[in-house]
Design a protein around this motif. Sequence first.
Motif, PDB file in Angstrom:
ATOM      1  N   THR A   1      42.566  34.928  44.451  1.00 57.38           N
ATOM      2  CA  THR A   1      42.701  35.665  43.187  1.00 57.38           C
ATOM      3  C   THR A   1      42.578  34.729  41.995  1.00 57.38           C
ATOM      4  OG1 THR A   1      44.055  37.300  41.999  1.00 57.38           O
ATOM      5  CG2 THR A   1      45.231  35.510  43.091  1.00 57.38           C
ATOM      6  N   VAL A   2      42.709  35.302  40.800  1.00 61.68           N
ATOM      7  CA  VAL A   2      42.532  34.542  39.562  1.00 61.68           C
ATOM      8  C   VAL A   2      43.641  33.489  39.405  1.00 61.68           C
ATOM      9  CG1 VAL A   2      41.253  36.336  38.370  1.00 61.68           C
ATOM     10  CG2 VAL A   2      43.754  36.363  38.282  1.00 61.68           C
TER      11      VAL A   2
ATOM     12  N   HIS B   1      47.314  40.819  31.514  1.00 56.09           N
ATOM     13  CA  HIS B   1      46.597  40.028  32.527  1.00 56.09           C
ATOM     14  C   HIS B   1      47.229  40.273  33.890  1.00 56.09           C
ATOM     15  CE1 HIS B   1      45.062  36.475  34.666  1.00 56.09           C
ATOM     16  NE2 HIS B   1      44.095  36.459  33.764  1.00 56.09           N
TER      17      HIS B   1
ATOM     18  N   HIS C   1      40.601  40.538  30.164  1.00 50.35           N
ATOM     19  CA  HIS C   1      39.145  40.437  30.361  1.00 50.35           C
ATOM     20  C   HIS C   1      38.749  39.741  31.670  1.00 50.35           C
ATOM     21  CE1 HIS C   1      34.903  39.931  29.235  1.00 50.35           C
ATOM     22  NE2 HIS C   1      35.026  38.711  29.700  1.00 50.35           N
ATOM     23  N   GLU C   2      39.375  38.613  31.947  1.00 48.34           N
ATOM     24  CA  GLU C   2      39.031  37.864  33.158  1.00 48.34           C
ATOM     25  C   GLU C   2      39.194  38.723  34.416  1.00 48.34           C
ATOM     26  OE1 GLU C   2      41.971  35.114  34.429  1.00 48.34           O
ATOM     27  OE2 GLU C   2      40.612  34.011  35.726  1.00 48.34           O
ATOM     28  N   VAL C   3      40.291  39.459  34.436  1.00 52.57           N
ATOM     29  CA  VAL C   3      40.596  40.239  35.639  1.00 52.57           C
ATOM     30  C   VAL C   3      39.689  41.467  35.741  1.00 52.57           C
ATOM     31  CG1 VAL C   3      42.464  41.050  37.097  1.00 52.57           C
ATOM     32  CG2 VAL C   3      42.980  39.502  35.225  1.00 52.57           C
TER      33      VAL C   3
ATOM     34  N   THR D   1      31.628  43.740  31.706  1.00 49.93           N
ATOM     35  CA  THR D   1      32.519  43.419  32.826  1.00 49.93           C
ATOM     36  C   THR D   1      32.115  44.198  34.077  1.00 49.93           C
ATOM     37  OG1 THR D   1      34.037  45.160  32.144  1.00 49.93           O
ATOM     38  CG2 THR D   1      34.516  42.936  31.372  1.00 49.93           C
TER      39      THR D   1
ATOM     40  N   TYR E   1      42.936  40.569  26.619  1.00 47.02           N
ATOM     41  CA  TYR E   1      43.700  39.596  27.409  1.00 47.02           C
ATOM     42  C   TYR E   1      43.369  39.735  28.902  1.00 47.02           C
ATOM     43  CZ  TYR E   1      47.799  36.797  28.760  1.00 47.02           C
ATOM     44  OH  TYR E   1      48.633  35.845  29.275  1.00 47.02           O
TER      45      TYR E   1
ATOM     46  N   GLN F   1      33.781  45.233  26.271  1.00 47.43           N
ATOM     47  CA  GLN F   1      33.988  44.977  27.709  1.00 47.43           C
ATOM     48  C   GLN F   1      32.867  45.579  28.552  1.00 47.43           C
ATOM     49  OE1 GLN F   1      36.592  42.841  28.364  1.00 47.43           O
ATOM     50  NE2 GLN F   1      36.610  42.929  26.138  1.00 47.43           N
TER      51      GLN F   1
ATOM     52  N   HIS G   1      36.535  41.545  35.192  1.00 48.42           N
ATOM     53  CA  HIS G   1      35.384  41.076  35.973  1.00 48.42           C
ATOM     54  C   HIS G   1      35.725  41.033  37.456  1.00 48.42           C
ATOM     55  CE1 HIS G   1      32.384  39.813  32.990  1.00 48.42           C
ATOM     56  NE2 HIS G   1      33.393  39.491  32.211  1.00 48.42           N
ATOM     57  N   ALA G   2      36.904  40.485  37.762  1.00 46.73           N
ATOM     58  CA  ALA G   2      37.296  40.316  39.168  1.00 46.73           C
ATOM     59  C   ALA G   2      37.425  41.666  39.867  1.00 46.73           C
ATOM     60  CB  ALA G   2      38.611  39.534  39.253  1.00 46.73           C
TER      61      ALA G   2
END
Lengths: 309, 394
Positions: free
Chosen positions: A69-70, B73, B102-104, B142, B100, B139, B106-107
């Motif tokens: 995970t991240v 997040h 944003h990274e997740v 994403t 905030y 977004q 994508h995941a």
Amino acid sequence: MLPAMEFLIKDEKVFSGGLSCRGCGWSLLVRHLSSILGENTVYVVPASCFSIIAGPYPLNEIKGTIVHTVFAAAPATATGIRHTLDRQGRKDTNVVILAGDGGTFDIGFQALSGAASRGENLIYLVNNNGAYMNTGIQTSTATPYGAVTTTNPNSNFKKKFPKDLMGIIAAHNIPYAATASLAFMEDYRKKIKRAKEIEGFRLLMVDGPCPPGHKVDPANSIRVSRLAVESKLYPLFEVEYQNYKINYHPTTQLPVTECMKYQGRFKHLFKEENKNLLEEIQIVTDKNWKRLVALEKLSEEGIYNYDLG
Amino acid sequence: MNNTETSTKKKYPRHTEKVMKGNFAAAEAAKLCKAGFIPAYPITPQTTIVEELADKVGRGEMDAAYVNMDSEHSVFAAAMGSALAGERVFTATSGQGLFYAHEVLHAIAHFRLPMVVCNVGRPSIPWNIWSDQSDSLSQRDTGWIQFYGESSQEVLDTVIQSYILSEKLEIPVFVVLDAFYQSHTSENVWIPDQDLVNEFLPPKKLKGTEINPDKPIAIGGLVQPEHYGKFNYDYWIDINRVENLTNQIGEEFYQKFGRKYQAVEAININKDTKIILVTISSITTTAKGVIQNHPEVGVLKIRLFHPFPKNSILEALKDVANDTLLVAIERNFMGDKVGAIMQELREAFYGERYFKMLDVFTGQGGKDVPPITIEKIIYKAKNNPEDVIWIDME
């Protein structure tokens, strides 16, 4: 009398071919952990050395489930998994975070504190090798005083002591937190078993040998880990609801230099002009130990004898 | 006794009519869809969604694990973990929270995890909590599917349809509401009966790729260059299916619930139309009212924004003359020369049709876009169409 055999792995859960460096602690650590926890375990892995060691897609180093995970939110991902497994009637499944010190002390700190505060039923294992080793030895807030890293090079070596993660995590009043060392395998295995039988948020911090990062001969990995405990640089203790218990009292009065001299990252401290810094590290190490002894005494007096739930 | 129950014939059978704010309609939809995991974190103007869900779970109306997380997040990281284990997940966020996470985002998308999340749109710094679509539109890349609801009814209905779409394609979906104009405004909403929703949306089917301690696998390990493109290729195949499936699910929803939704909605668009206002969300309703006085003006509502419904738009415009002027009404600012809608429209028409286009920035940071503003836009469009204008800047 037979030698102690409790450190032998009877039920191997790790496949050969792990991608760790020579003398790395990760594989040894995970072999013992997984042999005790069993295959009914989900390992949640943020970015760390173990992201690589666990194997590239679609390989899996462990007989168990691995979820990558991240970086910043492994305890949050584990929270989602935990609650969903519980709803599926899988309360018996262990959900375990395997993180490095960067993912714990720094970028993952908030998510860690959140999960600990919520009392999530998770085991958090941090392999503390004192820097961002996977990206090539950059300073973290776990990096020891005096160490050289690629972001604290040469005379710009780190001049701050590391964050007291155990103190902070203990302040979360969780049921179990402990330090462990791969040089004290019976102690480590006992702590995994203890963590396994407790419900709630549990944290194990293992001193992580890292030959390329610490500039140590791989053959000396375990020796240096042992000297860290013996010199009180890395005391072995447990905390249950803020009750401290020291698990090993070194009998030798070993100075910190006896551990540090094997590690190239501290080489510059042994120059004459840095003699006072070594003395300072010794003083702080002694104070930390005294504080630990005092906390243990307070715990025995029942000062912290409560569970706020 | 409920008034609607006394009437002899309901507009929508197997529904109850209630007066409800948009955020409560979103929460109601999550309950009707039987979301089993709700990670939550407060942010204005979304907060009342997660508050209402906390109430529903607390009152025992909803069987879900509700967890107060430490940040957005972490909210999305927890949503990811739960979806990996096979749960139907719901949560809500806004503006900074979305940025905030944003990274997740994508995941979640590239782990191919189905879920539906409501975003109540607001812009970024300097602080502003009012209606603006810059957050969700930014977004776009994403990989999440994005729907924009015109009314509270549409939000509720779109959440239900989105779970079908999301679980079929294994792509997450955002259902976006306008801040305050929708989130905190009471409207009449027809709430479908639970058994009606059950007939339409069955429990989540597991694919066999979820976390299963009995069949341990590694999920998300390092992917080598020789394999990476295959994941994106598979994603591309499925993102190409979204538009048709949206229309198909919309049709099936209509058969069951009596309300029809498609990727786009065309109002007064025909061979005599001279100007078409291209809108998103609640501005559409205002525009629909204003064009009553302008028979030569039509409205094209973009309900599915991402992936942009090119075919539906071309179909809606198939009879209009080539000299028709398209006016994109942008309640967003992407830090670019034109707004998000204009960019997508140009891409959609490239090689297909050529239209004159006017891009209008308006309603930024929640500034009201009343009928008079729409009138001004139509006046500008009729008299001196420029490429890009900002309106109501005084």
